[in-house]
Design an enzyme around this catalytic site. Structure first.
Site, PDB file in Angstrom:
ATOM      1  CB  SER A 193      -0.920  -8.177  -0.917  1.00 39.63           C
ATOM      2  OG  SER A 193      -1.796  -8.837  -0.025  1.00 39.63           O
ATOM      3  CE  LYS A 212      -4.474  -1.135   0.207  1.00 39.64           C
ATOM      4  NZ  LYS A 212      -5.506  -0.565  -0.692  1.00 39.64           N
TER       5      LYS A 212
END
Length: 420
Positions: A320, A71
């Site tokens: 992720s 992110k």
């Protein structure tokens, strides 16, 4: 892009215009902005996952990224391209997880005030991690929707610049730098697996991959309990799920972005959905085989490996993120062990007379089952004063071992009630 058009007095570009004018140049520009800020996480070849699915699997460990997830890439790229005037206003977003830390870190690095709205139910570990990057945290409501509504209200009142977690051109371009690193390191990669929540990560990775090498397949992975993008594809337009329920809380999104829907529709080759047990099993395998910690959403790509429609290819699976608290990961591991038949819990009613517990214990010892918990409780049996309930949890070696234990106990005259 929308901000520039607005500031110049022009009409805000449509989704179709953004889609048409966003190119690999935007991703390369993002990579330049991120140089020296993000870690270029190196691929890890995985013999275990390769054998499991019949492909050569390489892990892209974004769980080892600064702030613990991908992110940061999108948040930093977005904030770094704000004007001086916009940065002076400060930035705001709503998030209960990785996006919060990405925005907070980026704002700190760029000398910009950051306000993060989080549900009041957010674990204190995540709240403190966000504050540690210098952000002002506003706790509000019981859900993400409550926090999002609060952030929008503050944005309108205070004039902050909103940093969307996925539905933004610069954010998704920043996420796309992940694909550039994969292709640069593994030039003959055949497929890339990327998790889907709101779709920003998948949009950026697919855009970058197809621009550099259109022959590489990009496959999105969603939890069955939060498959908002797959549902939207099937409907032919952006769809909103009535509810989401998944251990992959980073992908627990009801509605994908309209912009990310358009990008995914254009560039993604396929979407695979995975079950909760598949996610937890993948998480356990990652810990056992690679000594890497991931959150539920971080293990989605690994959970999809057995569902790939090809063999003998080189596959990059993106992990992720790894921001998960100890209690949550402990619970997920326990469930994964149960699903694999590595833990077995059963209940049996014993005659209330000496030697019965010893008999059960001997059977378990003979079957090489290690007792890890035992509850011998007479008060649980309400229909007889001559019986006692025994709840036993044992470590086992798979489902076949569990069945052997059950048969041995039943052959000894015990009636087994399998708890899990």
């Amino acid at each position: 892009m929308a901000e520039e058009a607005k500031n110049a007095g022009k009409a805000e570009p449509t989704i179709e215009e953004i889609l048409e004018h966003t190119s690999i140049a935007d991703v390369y520009h993002a990579a330049k902005q991120l140089d020296g800020v993000v870690r270029k996480t190196r691929l890890i070849e995985s013999p275990y996952f390769s054998d499991l699915c019949g492909n050569s699997v390489y892990l892209k460990p974004e769980n080892l990224q600064n702030t613990g997830s991908f992110k940061l890439r999108g948040a930093y790229n977005k904030i770094s391209q704000l004007s001086d005037e916009e940065r002076k206003k400060g930035v705001i977003t709503a998030s209960a997880g990785n996006h919060a830390q990405g925005v907070a870190f980026a704002a700190q690095q760029l000398g910009c005030k950051a306000i993060i709205c989080m549900p009041a139910t957010t674990p204190i570990l995540k709240v403190e991690a966000t504050r540690a990057y210098g952000a002002e945290v506003v706790l509000y409501g019981d859900s993400f929707d409550d926090a999002y509504a609060k952030s929008m209200d503050l944005q309108k009142k205070k004039g902050y610049v909103y940093i969307h977690p996925f539905n933004d051109q610069k954010v998704l371009a920043g996420q796309g730098t992940t694909a550039l690193e994969i292709i640069d390191e593994l030039k003959d990669v055949d497929a890339i697996l990327v998790p889907i929540g709101g779709g920003g990560f998948a949009s950026g990775v697919a855009l970058a991959t197809k621009a550099v090498n259109p022959h590489v397949k990009v496959i999105g992975v969603e939890p069955e309990g939060a498959a908002c993008m797959e549902t939207s594809f099937m409907q032919g337009s952006v769809a909103t799920l009535p509810m989401v329920d998944t251990v992959a809380d980073g992908c627990a999104v009801k509605t994908p972005g309209d912009l990310t829907y358009a990008f995914c529709k254009k560039y993604l080759d396929q979407i695979i959905t995975v079950s909760e047990m598949e996610i937890m099993s993948a998480l356990l395998s990652l810990i056992e085989k690679h000594k890497l910690i991931a959150e539920g959403a971080g293990a989605l790509s690994l959970a999809a490996l057995n569902k790939l429609p090809f063999k003998g290819k080189k596959v990059a699976a993106i992990i992720s993120g790894g921001n998960i608290d100890i209690s949550t990961i402990s619970a997920l591991i326990d469930k994964a062990l149960i699903a694999r038949g590595r833990v077995f819990c059963f209940s049996v009613q014993l005659p209330d007379k000496p030697g019965q517990l010893l008999t059960v214990s001997q059977i378990l010892a003979d079957e090489n089952a290690n007792v890890i918990k035992l509850d011998h409780n007479q008060s649980k049996v309400t229909d007889s004063f001559k019986k006692v309930a025994l709840d036993v949890t044992v470590e086992t070696h798979g489902h076949e071992h569990v069945q052997r234990i059950i048969r041995a106990l039943e052959n000894a005259g015990f009636v087994i009630d399998k708890i899990y």
